[in-house]
Design a protein around this motif. Structure first.
Motif, short mmCIF file in Angstrom:
data_model
loop_
_atom_site.label_atom_id
_atom_site.label_comp_id
_atom_site.label_asym_id
_atom_site.label_seq_id
_atom_site.Cartn_x
_atom_site.Cartn_y
_atom_site.Cartn_z
N UNK A 162 44.91 -8.85 12.93
CA UNK A 162 43.74 -9.69 13.21
C UNK A 162 43.84 -10.99 12.43
N UNK A 163 43.19 -12.02 12.99
CA UNK A 163 43.12 -13.34 12.38
C UNK A 163 41.69 -13.82 12.50
N UNK A 164 41.09 -14.21 11.38
CA UNK A 164 39.71 -14.70 11.43
C UNK A 164 39.68 -16.14 11.93
N UNK A 165 38.49 -16.57 12.26
CA UNK A 165 38.29 -17.99 12.54
C UNK A 165 38.43 -18.75 11.22
N UNK A 166 38.77 -20.03 11.27
CA UNK A 166 38.86 -20.79 10.01
C UNK A 166 37.48 -21.06 9.42
N UNK A 167 37.40 -20.95 8.09
CA UNK A 167 36.19 -21.26 7.35
C UNK A 167 36.45 -22.51 6.52
N UNK A 168 35.60 -23.50 6.64
CA UNK A 168 35.79 -24.74 5.88
C UNK A 168 35.46 -24.51 4.41
N UNK A 169 36.30 -25.04 3.53
CA UNK A 169 36.02 -25.03 2.10
C UNK A 169 35.06 -26.17 1.79
N UNK A 170 34.18 -25.95 0.85
CA UNK A 170 33.23 -26.99 0.46
C UNK A 170 33.96 -28.15 -0.20
N UNK A 171 33.54 -29.36 0.13
CA UNK A 171 34.07 -30.58 -0.49
C UNK A 171 35.59 -30.64 -0.47
N UNK A 172 36.19 -30.22 0.64
CA UNK A 172 37.65 -30.17 0.73
C UNK A 172 38.07 -30.31 2.18
N UNK A 173 39.29 -30.74 2.37
CA UNK A 173 39.85 -30.82 3.72
C UNK A 173 40.52 -29.50 4.12
N UNK A 174 40.57 -28.55 3.18
CA UNK A 174 41.24 -27.27 3.43
C UNK A 174 40.31 -26.26 4.08
N UNK A 175 40.91 -25.28 4.73
CA UNK A 175 40.16 -24.18 5.33
C UNK A 175 40.75 -22.86 4.83
N UNK A 176 39.97 -21.79 5.03
CA UNK A 176 40.43 -20.43 4.71
C UNK A 176 40.53 -19.65 6.01
N UNK A 177 41.56 -18.82 6.08
CA UNK A 177 41.74 -17.90 7.20
C UNK A 177 42.14 -16.55 6.61
N UNK A 178 41.56 -15.50 7.13
CA UNK A 178 41.86 -14.15 6.66
C UNK A 178 42.68 -13.45 7.75
N UNK A 179 43.80 -12.84 7.35
CA UNK A 179 44.61 -12.11 8.32
C UNK A 179 44.84 -10.69 7.80
N UNK A 180 45.02 -9.79 8.74
CA UNK A 180 45.41 -8.42 8.42
C UNK A 180 46.75 -8.18 9.08
N UNK A 181 47.70 -7.63 8.30
CA UNK A 181 49.02 -7.36 8.85
C UNK A 181 49.40 -5.92 8.58
N UNK A 182 50.30 -5.43 9.39
CA UNK A 182 50.90 -4.12 9.19
C UNK A 182 52.32 -4.35 8.72
N UNK A 183 52.64 -3.92 7.53
CA UNK A 183 54.00 -4.08 7.01
C UNK A 183 54.94 -3.18 7.81
#
Length: 56
Positions: A28-49
């Motif tokens: 799974x891959x989450x939608x991007x979440x904007x970081x406060x006061x930044x041009x960066x975003x966060x994304x959460x992923x789940x992987x199976x090794x």
């Protein structure tokens, strides 16, 4: 299963996740979440090794 938080520019995260698909099963891959006061975003992923690795 591993849960990973990625942080960076949107196009960098997209490229990184595309590379991940070559080695890992991305569950799974989450939608991007904007970081406060930044041009960066966060994304959460789940992987199976892959089976048979040292993380099992």
């Amino acid at each position: 299963m591993l849960k990973i938080r990625l942080q960076g520019l949107p196009h960098e995260i997209e490229a990184f996740i595309n590379d991940f698909h070559e080695k890992y099963e991305v569950l799974s891959i989450s939608d991007p979440y904007e970081n406060r006061n930044s041009k960066f975003v966060r994304v959460y992923i789940e992987i199976q090794a892959p089976r048979g690795n040292r993380y099992e």
